[in-house]
Design a protein around this motif. Structure first.
Motif, PDB file in Angstrom:
ATOM      1  N   LEU A  64       3.096  70.740 -26.232  1.00 17.06           N
ATOM      2  CA  LEU A  64       4.467  70.250 -26.348  1.00 17.06           C
ATOM      3  C   LEU A  64       5.274  70.976 -27.411  1.00 17.06           C
ATOM      4  O   LEU A  64       6.395  70.584 -27.715  1.00 17.06           O
ATOM      5  CB  LEU A  64       4.453  68.749 -26.654  1.00 17.06           C
ATOM      6  CG  LEU A  64       3.763  67.868 -25.612  1.00 17.06           C
ATOM      7  CD1 LEU A  64       3.780  66.421 -26.051  1.00 17.06           C
ATOM      8  CD2 LEU A  64       4.408  68.039 -24.255  1.00 17.06           C
ATOM      9  N   ASP A  65       4.709  72.042 -27.952  1.00 21.37           N
ATOM     10  CA  ASP A  65       5.421  72.788 -28.987  1.00 21.37           C
ATOM     11  C   ASP A  65       5.363  74.300 -28.778  1.00 21.37           C
ATOM     12  O   ASP A  65       5.976  75.039 -29.526  1.00 21.37           O
ATOM     13  CB  ASP A  65       4.869  72.428 -30.363  1.00 21.37           C
ATOM     14  CG  ASP A  65       3.385  72.722 -30.479  1.00 21.37           C
ATOM     15  OD1 ASP A  65       2.747  73.075 -29.466  1.00 21.37           O
ATOM     16  OD2 ASP A  65       2.843  72.606 -31.596  1.00 21.37           O
ATOM     17  N   ASP A  66       4.663  74.753 -27.772  1.00 19.24           N
ATOM     18  CA  ASP A  66       4.561  76.183 -27.465  1.00 19.24           C
ATOM     19  C   ASP A  66       4.645  76.325 -25.948  1.00 19.24           C
ATOM     20  O   ASP A  66       3.662  76.098 -25.252  1.00 19.24           O
ATOM     21  CB  ASP A  66       3.256  76.761 -27.998  1.00 19.24           C
ATOM     22  CG  ASP A  66       3.137  78.257 -27.726  1.00 19.24           C
ATOM     23  OD1 ASP A  66       4.190  78.911 -27.535  1.00 19.24           O
ATOM     24  OD2 ASP A  66       2.012  78.770 -27.698  1.00 19.24           O
ATOM     25  N   TYR A  67       5.815  76.665 -25.480  1.00 21.06           N
ATOM     26  CA  TYR A  67       6.082  76.672 -24.040  1.00 21.06           C
ATOM     27  C   TYR A  67       5.799  78.055 -23.470  1.00 21.06           C
ATOM     28  O   TYR A  67       6.696  78.850 -23.259  1.00 21.06           O
ATOM     29  CB  TYR A  67       7.524  76.237 -23.783  1.00 21.06           C
ATOM     30  CG  TYR A  67       7.862  75.011 -24.585  1.00 21.06           C
ATOM     31  CD1 TYR A  67       7.306  73.791 -24.243  1.00 21.06           C
ATOM     32  CD2 TYR A  67       8.671  75.081 -25.709  1.00 21.06           C
ATOM     33  CE1 TYR A  67       7.574  72.654 -24.992  1.00 21.06           C
ATOM     34  CE2 TYR A  67       8.945  73.954 -26.457  1.00 21.06           C
ATOM     35  CZ  TYR A  67       8.399  72.751 -26.091  1.00 21.06           C
ATOM     36  OH  TYR A  67       8.658  71.641 -26.836  1.00 21.06           O
ATOM     37  N   GLU A  68       4.522  78.305 -23.234  1.00 21.06           N
ATOM     38  CA  GLU A  68       4.072  79.619 -22.795  1.00 21.06           C
ATOM     39  C   GLU A  68       4.444  79.909 -21.344  1.00 21.06           C
ATOM     40  O   GLU A  68       4.317  81.026 -20.870  1.00 21.06           O
ATOM     41  CB  GLU A  68       2.553  79.715 -22.977  1.00 21.06           C
ATOM     42  CG  GLU A  68       2.044  81.116 -22.947  1.00 21.06           C
ATOM     43  CD  GLU A  68       0.572  81.178 -23.306  1.00 21.06           C
ATOM     44  OE1 GLU A  68      -0.237  81.308 -22.383  1.00 21.06           O
ATOM     45  OE2 GLU A  68       0.261  81.099 -24.504  1.00 21.06           O
ATOM     46  N   THR A  69       4.909  78.903 -20.628  1.00 19.06           N
ATOM     47  CA  THR A  69       5.291  79.112 -19.242  1.00 19.06           C
ATOM     48  C   THR A  69       6.499  78.263 -18.889  1.00 19.06           C
ATOM     49  O   THR A  69       6.663  77.151 -19.402  1.00 19.06           O
ATOM     50  CB  THR A  69       4.141  78.784 -18.269  1.00 19.06           C
ATOM     51  OG1 THR A  69       4.588  79.015 -16.925  1.00 19.06           O
ATOM     52  CG2 THR A  69       3.687  77.347 -18.388  1.00 19.06           C
ATOM     53  N   ASN A  70       7.349  78.798 -18.045  1.00 23.42           N
ATOM     54  CA  ASN A  70       8.389  77.994 -17.412  1.00 23.42           C
ATOM     55  C   ASN A  70       7.719  77.182 -16.319  1.00 23.42           C
ATOM     56  O   ASN A  70       6.655  77.548 -15.820  1.00 23.42           O
ATOM     57  CB  ASN A  70       9.455  78.893 -16.780  1.00 23.42           C
ATOM     58  CG  ASN A  70      10.244  79.667 -17.808  1.00 23.42           C
ATOM     59  OD1 ASN A  70      10.548  79.167 -18.875  1.00 23.42           O
ATOM     60  ND2 ASN A  70      10.578  80.901 -17.492  1.00 23.42           N
ATOM     61  N   LEU A  71       8.332  76.105 -15.926  1.00 23.41           N
ATOM     62  CA  LEU A  71       7.875  75.326 -14.787  1.00 23.41           C
ATOM     63  C   LEU A  71       8.920  75.452 -13.691  1.00 23.41           C
ATOM     64  O   LEU A  71      10.112  75.352 -13.963  1.00 23.41           O
ATOM     65  CB  LEU A  71       7.711  73.849 -15.165  1.00 23.41           C
ATOM     66  CG  LEU A  71       6.804  73.528 -16.343  1.00 23.41           C
ATOM     67  CD1 LEU A  71       6.847  72.032 -16.646  1.00 23.41           C
ATOM     68  CD2 LEU A  71       5.386  73.976 -16.067  1.00 23.41           C
ATOM     69  N   VAL A  72       8.464  75.685 -12.471  1.00 25.94           N
ATOM     70  CA  VAL A  72       9.370  75.741 -11.326  1.00 25.94           C
ATOM     71  C   VAL A  72       8.837  74.760 -10.293  1.00 25.94           C
ATOM     72  O   VAL A  72       7.709  74.892  -9.825  1.00 25.94           O
ATOM     73  CB  VAL A  72       9.475  77.169 -10.743  1.00 25.94           C
ATOM     74  CG1 VAL A  72      10.324  77.178  -9.482  1.00 25.94           C
ATOM     75  CG2 VAL A  72      10.062  78.123 -11.785  1.00 25.94           C
ATOM     76  N   LEU A  73       9.656  73.771  -9.958  1.00 26.39           N
ATOM     77  CA  LEU A  73       9.302  72.786  -8.950  1.00 26.39           C
ATOM     78  C   LEU A  73      10.074  73.099  -7.680  1.00 26.39           C
ATOM     79  O   LEU A  73      11.313  73.137  -7.702  1.00 26.39           O
ATOM     80  CB  LEU A  73       9.653  71.369  -9.416  1.00 26.39           C
ATOM     81  CG  LEU A  73       8.739  70.734 -10.465  1.00 26.39           C
ATOM     82  CD1 LEU A  73       8.796  71.447 -11.794  1.00 26.39           C
ATOM     83  CD2 LEU A  73       9.081  69.272 -10.632  1.00 26.39           C
ATOM     84  N   THR A  74       9.351  73.366  -6.619  1.00 24.29           N
ATOM     85  CA  THR A  74       9.961  73.603  -5.308  1.00 24.29           C
ATOM     86  C   THR A  74       9.066  73.003  -4.242  1.00 24.29           C
ATOM     87  O   THR A  74       7.840  73.094  -4.337  1.00 24.29           O
ATOM     88  CB  THR A  74      10.148  75.106  -4.987  1.00 24.29           C
ATOM     89  OG1 THR A  74       8.884  75.754  -5.016  1.00 24.29           O
ATOM     90  CG2 THR A  74      11.111  75.782  -5.926  1.00 24.29           C
ATOM     91  N   GLY A  75       9.673  72.412  -3.245  1.00 21.29           N
ATOM     92  CA  GLY A  75       8.913  71.897  -2.117  1.00 21.29           C
ATOM     93  C   GLY A  75       7.805  70.943  -2.500  1.00 21.29           C
ATOM     94  O   GLY A  75       6.758  70.931  -1.860  1.00 21.29           O
ATOM     95  N   GLY A  76       8.007  70.159  -3.564  1.00 20.85           N
ATOM     96  CA  GLY A  76       6.992  69.208  -3.987  1.00 20.85           C
ATOM     97  C   GLY A  76       5.844  69.817  -4.768  1.00 20.85           C
ATOM     98  O   GLY A  76       4.875  69.134  -5.090  1.00 20.85           O
ATOM     99  N   ARG A  77       5.922  71.079  -5.095  1.00 24.53           N
ATOM    100  CA  ARG A  77       4.878  71.781  -5.849  1.00 24.53           C
ATOM    101  C   ARG A  77       5.393  72.148  -7.233  1.00 24.53           C
ATOM    102  O   ARG A  77       6.571  72.445  -7.413  1.00 24.53           O
ATOM    103  CB  ARG A  77       4.473  73.078  -5.146  1.00 24.53           C
ATOM    104  CG  ARG A  77       3.871  72.877  -3.779  1.00 24.53           C
ATOM    105  CD  ARG A  77       2.576  72.265  -3.907  1.00 24.53           C
ATOM    106  NE  ARG A  77       1.563  72.764  -2.997  1.00 24.53           N
ATOM    107  CZ  ARG A  77       0.350  72.262  -3.010  1.00 24.53           C
ATOM    108  NH1 ARG A  77       0.024  71.343  -3.868  1.00 24.53           N
ATOM    109  NH2 ARG A  77      -0.539  72.678  -2.168  1.00 24.53           N
ATOM    110  N   ILE A  78       4.478  72.161  -8.195  1.00 24.16           N
ATOM    111  CA  ILE A  78       4.787  72.567  -9.563  1.00 24.16           C
ATOM    112  C   ILE A  78       4.124  73.916  -9.805  1.00 24.16           C
ATOM    113  O   ILE A  78       2.902  74.020  -9.759  1.00 24.16           O
ATOM    114  CB  ILE A  78       4.277  71.534 -10.577  1.00 24.16           C
ATOM    115  CG1 ILE A  78       4.854  70.156 -10.268  1.00 24.16           C
ATOM    116  CG2 ILE A  78       4.635  71.985 -12.001  1.00 24.16           C
ATOM    117  CD1 ILE A  78       4.191  69.038 -11.040  1.00 24.16           C
TER     118      ILE A  78
END
Length: 149
Positions: free
Chosen positions: A67-81
């Motif tokens: 919760l303090d080192d965001y090494e990746t973006n998150l992309v939610l599409t089509g019900g998938r993370i």
């Protein structure tokens, strides 16, 4: 890659049917990705949240991510993370042509793409910098940001 439906019920209900990009608001590279998506998402398909926001924090916590080192973006599409390079590929695929061609970056095997992604992610502040000021979105852009879950 996880499924939205596997998130805790209130969060899953909030995100059902939503295409979302969660990005590190302090990272120049990540905010550059956000601005690219904002410019090229002509159908306004995606909503946005920063990793530092209550929604971003809830998602990272639900996925057991720091919760303090965001090494990746998150992309939610089509019900998938999607995370890491698969997140970038999913976002490009959603934009259509010619950007869809960049979705091919999801096909190299994990032992090839994971170390390359992590190398860039871990050095992103040194390579690209950190934002000194907050990005102030226009009212139209602000409307595309999601609030707390």
């Amino acid at each position: 890659m996880s499924r939205v439906q596997d998130l805790p019920a209130p969060l899953a209900d909030r995100l059902k049917g939503i295409d979302l990009i969660v990005f590190d608001g302090d990272c120049v590279l990540c905010t550059g990705f956000f601005r690219f998506m904002l410019k090229h998402d002509r159908q306004a398909r995606f909503r946005f949240a920063t990793a530092q926001s209550p929604l971003g924090q809830a998602l990272y916590a639900a996925l057991n991510m720091p919760l303090d080192d965001y090494e990746t973006n998150l992309v939610l599409t089509g019900g998938r993370i999607h995370t890491h390079l698969d997140a970038f590929a999913a976002a490009m695929a959603a934009l259509g042509w010619p950007w869809r061609a960049l979705a091919l970056c999801r096909w190299p095997p994990g032992p090839v793409k994971r170390p390359l992604y992590r190398l860039i992610a871990r050095n992103r502040f040194r390579l690209f910098g950190r934002r000194d000021t907050c990005y102030l979105p226009t009212p139209e852009v602000r409307a595309r940001f999601m609030e707390a879950p």
